[in-house]
Write a protein that holds these residues in place. Structure first.
Motif, PDB file in Angstrom:
ATOM      1  N   ARG A 129       0.830  -1.190   0.000  1.00  0.00           N
ATOM      2  CA  ARG A 129       0.000   0.000   0.000  1.00  0.00           C
ATOM      3  C   ARG A 129       0.874   1.254   0.000  1.00  0.00           C
ATOM      4  O   ARG A 129       1.915   1.310   0.666  1.00  0.00           O
ATOM      5  CB  ARG A 129      -0.928   0.013   1.207  1.00  0.00           C
ATOM      6  N   ILE A 130       0.463   2.225  -0.780  1.00  0.00           N
ATOM      7  CA  ILE A 130       1.080   3.551  -0.784  1.00  0.00           C
ATOM      8  C   ILE A 130      -0.025   4.561  -0.551  1.00  0.00           C
ATOM      9  O   ILE A 130      -1.004   4.601  -1.303  1.00  0.00           O
ATOM     10  CB  ILE A 130       1.823   3.826  -2.106  1.00  0.00           C
ATOM     11  N   ASP A 131       0.116   5.341   0.493  1.00  0.00           N
ATOM     12  CA  ASP A 131      -0.869   6.355   0.852  1.00  0.00           C
ATOM     13  C   ASP A 131      -0.586   7.610   0.039  1.00  0.00           C
ATOM     14  O   ASP A 131       0.460   8.248   0.203  1.00  0.00           O
ATOM     15  CB  ASP A 131      -0.767   6.650   2.354  1.00  0.00           C
ATOM     16  N   MET A 132      -1.511   7.971  -0.848  1.00  0.00           N
ATOM     17  CA  MET A 132      -1.335   9.133  -1.703  1.00  0.00           C
ATOM     18  C   MET A 132      -2.032  10.366  -1.131  1.00  0.00           C
ATOM     19  O   MET A 132      -2.143  11.387  -1.817  1.00  0.00           O
ATOM     20  CB  MET A 132      -1.859   8.823  -3.096  1.00  0.00           C
ATOM     21  N   VAL A 133      -2.499  10.301   0.096  1.00  0.00           N
ATOM     22  CA  VAL A 133      -3.067  11.467   0.778  1.00  0.00           C
ATOM     23  C   VAL A 133      -2.047  12.011   1.774  1.00  0.00           C
ATOM     24  O   VAL A 133      -1.577  13.151   1.671  1.00  0.00           O
ATOM     25  CB  VAL A 133      -4.396  11.118   1.472  1.00  0.00           C
ATOM     26  N   ASP A 134      -1.686  11.199   2.755  1.00  0.00           N
ATOM     27  CA  ASP A 134      -0.584  11.514   3.668  1.00  0.00           C
ATOM     28  C   ASP A 134       0.549  10.571   3.277  1.00  0.00           C
ATOM     29  O   ASP A 134       0.587   9.419   3.705  1.00  0.00           O
ATOM     30  CB  ASP A 134      -0.990  11.289   5.119  1.00  0.00           C
ATOM     31  N   ARG A 143       4.135   1.165   8.659  1.00  0.00           N
ATOM     32  CA  ARG A 143       3.942   2.304   7.768  1.00  0.00           C
ATOM     33  C   ARG A 143       5.150   3.234   7.914  1.00  0.00           C
ATOM     34  O   ARG A 143       5.584   3.528   9.032  1.00  0.00           O
ATOM     35  CB  ARG A 143       2.659   3.039   8.154  1.00  0.00           C
ATOM     36  N   TRP A 144       5.676   3.687   6.771  1.00  0.00           N
ATOM     37  CA  TRP A 144       6.786   4.626   6.770  1.00  0.00           C
ATOM     38  C   TRP A 144       6.328   5.917   6.102  1.00  0.00           C
ATOM     39  O   TRP A 144       6.077   5.955   4.892  1.00  0.00           O
ATOM     40  CB  TRP A 144       7.983   4.049   6.010  1.00  0.00           C
ATOM     41  N   ASP A 145       6.181   6.980   6.889  1.00  0.00           N
ATOM     42  CA  ASP A 145       5.827   8.287   6.341  1.00  0.00           C
ATOM     43  C   ASP A 145       7.033   8.880   5.626  1.00  0.00           C
ATOM     44  O   ASP A 145       8.190   8.634   6.014  1.00  0.00           O
ATOM     45  CB  ASP A 145       5.375   9.227   7.464  1.00  0.00           C
ATOM     46  N   ALA A 146       6.771   9.691   4.610  1.00  0.00           N
ATOM     47  CA  ALA A 146       7.875  10.231   3.823  1.00  0.00           C
ATOM     48  C   ALA A 146       7.438  11.489   3.089  1.00  0.00           C
ATOM     49  O   ALA A 146       6.246  11.742   2.901  1.00  0.00           O
ATOM     50  CB  ALA A 146       8.367   9.193   2.818  1.00  0.00           C
ATOM     51  N   GLU A 147       8.428  12.247   2.673  1.00  0.00           N
ATOM     52  CA  GLU A 147       8.188  13.367   1.762  1.00  0.00           C
ATOM     53  C   GLU A 147       8.389  12.935   0.315  1.00  0.00           C
ATOM     54  O   GLU A 147       7.925  13.617  -0.606  1.00  0.00           O
ATOM     55  CB  GLU A 147       9.124  14.516   2.113  1.00  0.00           C
ATOM     56  N   LEU A 148       9.087  11.831   0.130  1.00  0.00           N
ATOM     57  CA  LEU A 148       9.327  11.297  -1.208  1.00  0.00           C
ATOM     58  C   LEU A 148       9.289   9.774  -1.139  1.00  0.00           C
ATOM     59  O   LEU A 148       9.957   9.171  -0.296  1.00  0.00           O
ATOM     60  CB  LEU A 148      10.701  11.746  -1.733  1.00  0.00           C
ATOM     61  N   VAL A 149       8.491   9.162  -2.011  1.00  0.00           N
ATOM     62  CA  VAL A 149       8.477   7.713  -2.160  1.00  0.00           C
ATOM     63  C   VAL A 149       9.042   7.383  -3.534  1.00  0.00           C
ATOM     64  O   VAL A 149       8.544   7.877  -4.564  1.00  0.00           O
ATOM     65  CB  VAL A 149       7.058   7.130  -2.012  1.00  0.00           C
ATOM     66  N   VAL A 150      10.092   6.570  -3.559  1.00  0.00           N
ATOM     67  CA  VAL A 150      10.714   6.127  -4.808  1.00  0.00           C
ATOM     68  C   VAL A 150      10.288   4.687  -5.048  1.00  0.00           C
ATOM     69  O   VAL A 150      10.664   3.784  -4.292  1.00  0.00           O
ATOM     70  CB  VAL A 150      12.253   6.228  -4.731  1.00  0.00           C
ATOM     71  N   ALA A 151       9.485   4.464  -6.079  1.00  0.00           N
ATOM     72  CA  ALA A 151       9.028   3.117  -6.418  1.00  0.00           C
ATOM     73  C   ALA A 151      10.033   2.494  -7.375  1.00  0.00           C
ATOM     74  O   ALA A 151      10.080   2.830  -8.558  1.00  0.00           O
ATOM     75  CB  ALA A 151       7.637   3.160  -7.041  1.00  0.00           C
ATOM     76  N   ALA A 152      10.849   1.593  -6.841  1.00  0.00           N
ATOM     77  CA  ALA A 152      11.872   0.894  -7.623  1.00  0.00           C
ATOM     78  C   ALA A 152      11.641  -0.603  -7.498  1.00  0.00           C
ATOM     79  O   ALA A 152      12.579  -1.385  -7.371  1.00  0.00           O
ATOM     80  CB  ALA A 152      13.263   1.271  -7.124  1.00  0.00           C
ATOM     81  N   ASP A 153      10.365  -0.993  -7.550  1.00  0.00           N
ATOM     82  CA  ASP A 153       9.993  -2.380  -7.257  1.00  0.00           C
ATOM     83  C   ASP A 153       9.718  -3.214  -8.496  1.00  0.00           C
ATOM     84  O   ASP A 153       8.925  -4.147  -8.473  1.00  0.00           O
ATOM     85  CB  ASP A 153       8.798  -2.420  -6.307  1.00  0.00           C
ATOM     86  N   PHE A 274       6.475  10.157 -15.040  1.00  0.00           N
ATOM     87  CA  PHE A 274       7.087   9.203 -14.120  1.00  0.00           C
ATOM     88  C   PHE A 274       6.851   9.571 -12.657  1.00  0.00           C
ATOM     89  O   PHE A 274       7.387   8.916 -11.767  1.00  0.00           O
ATOM     90  CB  PHE A 274       8.598   9.108 -14.367  1.00  0.00           C
ATOM     91  N   HIS A 275       6.062  10.613 -12.391  1.00  0.00           N
ATOM     92  CA  HIS A 275       5.877  11.032 -11.011  1.00  0.00           C
ATOM     93  C   HIS A 275       4.474  11.573 -10.792  1.00  0.00           C
ATOM     94  O   HIS A 275       3.762  11.896 -11.748  1.00  0.00           O
ATOM     95  CB  HIS A 275       6.896  12.104 -10.626  1.00  0.00           C
ATOM     96  N   GLN A 276       4.122  11.682  -9.521  1.00  0.00           N
ATOM     97  CA  GLN A 276       2.899  12.368  -9.125  1.00  0.00           C
ATOM     98  C   GLN A 276       3.178  13.141  -7.846  1.00  0.00           C
ATOM     99  O   GLN A 276       3.671  12.577  -6.867  1.00  0.00           O
ATOM    100  CB  GLN A 276       1.755  11.381  -8.904  1.00  0.00           C
ATOM    101  N   ALA A 277       2.871  14.435  -7.874  1.00  0.00           N
ATOM    102  CA  ALA A 277       3.059  15.260  -6.682  1.00  0.00           C
ATOM    103  C   ALA A 277       1.986  14.931  -5.651  1.00  0.00           C
ATOM    104  O   ALA A 277       0.829  14.677  -5.995  1.00  0.00           O
ATOM    105  CB  ALA A 277       3.002  16.736  -7.053  1.00  0.00           C
ATOM    106  N   VAL A 278       2.376  14.915  -4.395  1.00  0.00           N
ATOM    107  CA  VAL A 278       1.463  14.710  -3.276  1.00  0.00           C
ATOM    108  C   VAL A 278       1.770  15.801  -2.261  1.00  0.00           C
ATOM    109  O   VAL A 278       2.746  15.706  -1.505  1.00  0.00           O
ATOM    110  CB  VAL A 278       1.626  13.317  -2.643  1.00  0.00           C
ATOM    111  N   GLY A 279       0.963  16.856  -2.230  1.00  0.00           N
ATOM    112  CA  GLY A 279       1.252  17.988  -1.363  1.00  0.00           C
ATOM    113  C   GLY A 279       2.595  18.586  -1.710  1.00  0.00           C
ATOM    114  O   GLY A 279       2.858  18.936  -2.867  1.00  0.00           O
ATOM    115  N   GLN A 280       3.468  18.688  -0.725  1.00  0.00           N
ATOM    116  CA  GLN A 280       4.818  19.221  -0.944  1.00  0.00           C
ATOM    117  C   GLN A 280       5.829  18.119  -1.246  1.00  0.00           C
ATOM    118  O   GLN A 280       7.037  18.378  -1.298  1.00  0.00           O
ATOM    119  CB  GLN A 280       5.268  19.995   0.299  1.00  0.00           C
TER     120      GLN A 280
END
Length: 384
Positions: A129-134, A143-153, A274-280
């Protein structure tokens, strides 16, 4: 960028390289990997000059740290004759960067050794799961909160469906068997890297790994084989029994337990972003998760390393805004990715054209065109 938090999903080449880049920029990085151990595969791979440049930008020497073997000459053949041959030196352009064959496990170890102290590795973590709200990533219990999630899976990344639902993974209807032969069993080789195109969509290639031995790969139509490794080995012997030397010697020198197989798949069409902004912050796709190309041109490893280095450049260029940095990353990568993906898919289609088609085309295409296309794949330089 001190104390910013990033989550990298997947600890393959793309994930490790991304974690190195983010760590060097001062980010706190959580590296999530589904496997229980960080370990590279016992296989060989080509790093074109572009990938070697990217490794250098990461502080890794492909020849020393990853025990790579320079490729002095590439050859393309059909089952009867040499079709094209060119020196690898021309792929390095003006800086003389070599293309290199590397043992995948040694490359992996070299990348792991460069992970900084601010990278925390979490093995046996299947991100679902990736939370695209928070913005956060995690599994059923963490759960690992972050300012940047890099999907390299990897090519089956579920994150790609979030960003680019119209870019699915395509099954090419073929399977690739691979083997690595230790040096004491490796047959004699007359050149460093060879790809042979035969009838019925079959291909066979091999490369020199120096003191690590030699690697080979064989592509055949159909799906994954359910038989035992011993039966698979016998089938490969049968499929390539009448091919020219040293094909049979490579197969004979490989033990059934040393075989691996994987389906040939690629991402098509290339995602529009290749990306989607989520807040800041934001989510960004890296490596095969973003653009798994048809493997016929062996570009996957080089592109993954290029991605990570370019991501680092973009974050340094616009440190005050992650969304702006990810936009810069997209613009820097998109044209190259589309060019490589189109060429890879085109060559795969030609190579899958059936009896006589590939042979005729190989005879008709001049060396100069092949050399130009190969050089264009290796002309990437780290952005500055």
């Amino acid at each position: 960028m001190q104390n910013r938090r990033a989550v990298v999903v997947g600890a393959g080449v793309a994930g490790l390289a991304s974690a190195i880049v983010l760590s060097r920029l001062g980010w706190q990085v959580a590296l999530l990997e589904r496997r229980e151990r960080l370990k590279g595969e016992n296989l060989g791979m080509v790093l074109w000059a572009s990938g070697v440049r990217a490794l250098r930008a990461l502080g890794v020497d492909a020849l020393l740290d990853a025990s790579g073997t320079p490729v002095d000459r590439f050859e393309l053949r059909n089952e009867e004759r040499l079709s094209s041959s060119f020196a690898a030196a021309m792929l390095g352009a003006d800086d003389g960067t070599p293309s290199v064959m590397v043992h995948t496990a040694m490359l992996y170890e070299a990348l792991v050794s460069r992970l900084g102290d601010n990278v925390q590795v979490h093995p046996a973590t299947q991100v679902d799961r990736i939370d695209m709200v928070d913005l956060a990533a995690g599994d059923a219990s963490r759960r690992w909160d972050a300012e940047l999630v890099v999907a390299a899976d990897g090519i089956d990344s579920p994150s790609r469906a979030i960003i680019a639902p119209g870019s699915p993974t395509v099954d090419a209807g073929a399977v690739c068997f691979r083997g690595l032969v230790p040096a004491h069993r490796a047959p004699e080789r007359t050149t460093d890297a060879v790809e042979i195109y035969g009838p019925d969509r079959r291909r066979f290639g091999y490369g020199d790994l120096g003191h690590a031995g030699a690697c080979w790969w064989a592509t055949v139509p159909g799906g994954m084989r359910p038989e035992s490794p011993q039966i698979q080995h016998e089938l490969i012997n049968r499929w390539f029994a009448d091919w020219p030397a040293p094909v049979g010697k490579f197969i004979a020198a490989t033990r059934p337990s040393e075989l691996t197989q994987q389906p040939v798949r690629y991402v098509w069409p290339v995602p529009p972003v290749f990306h989607q902004a989520v807040g800041q912050g934001g989510l960004v796709l890296i490596g095969d998760a973003a653009h798994g190309v048809a493997p016929i041109l062996a570009q996957g490893g080089s592109l993954a390393l290029e991605d990570a280095v370019t991501l680092g450049w973009a974050l340094r260029r616009t440190p005050e805004s992650i969304p702006a940095a990810l936009g810069s990353y997209d613009r820097a990568r998109m044209a190259r990715i589309k060019r490589v993906a189109r060429l890879s898919r085109r060559v795969h289609t030609i190579a899958s054209g059936g009896r006589g088609v590939t042979k005729s085309l190989l005879r008709a295409v001049p060396d100069s065109w092949v050399q130009h296309q190969a050089a264009s794949l290796s002309d990437w330089q780290p952005p500055r």
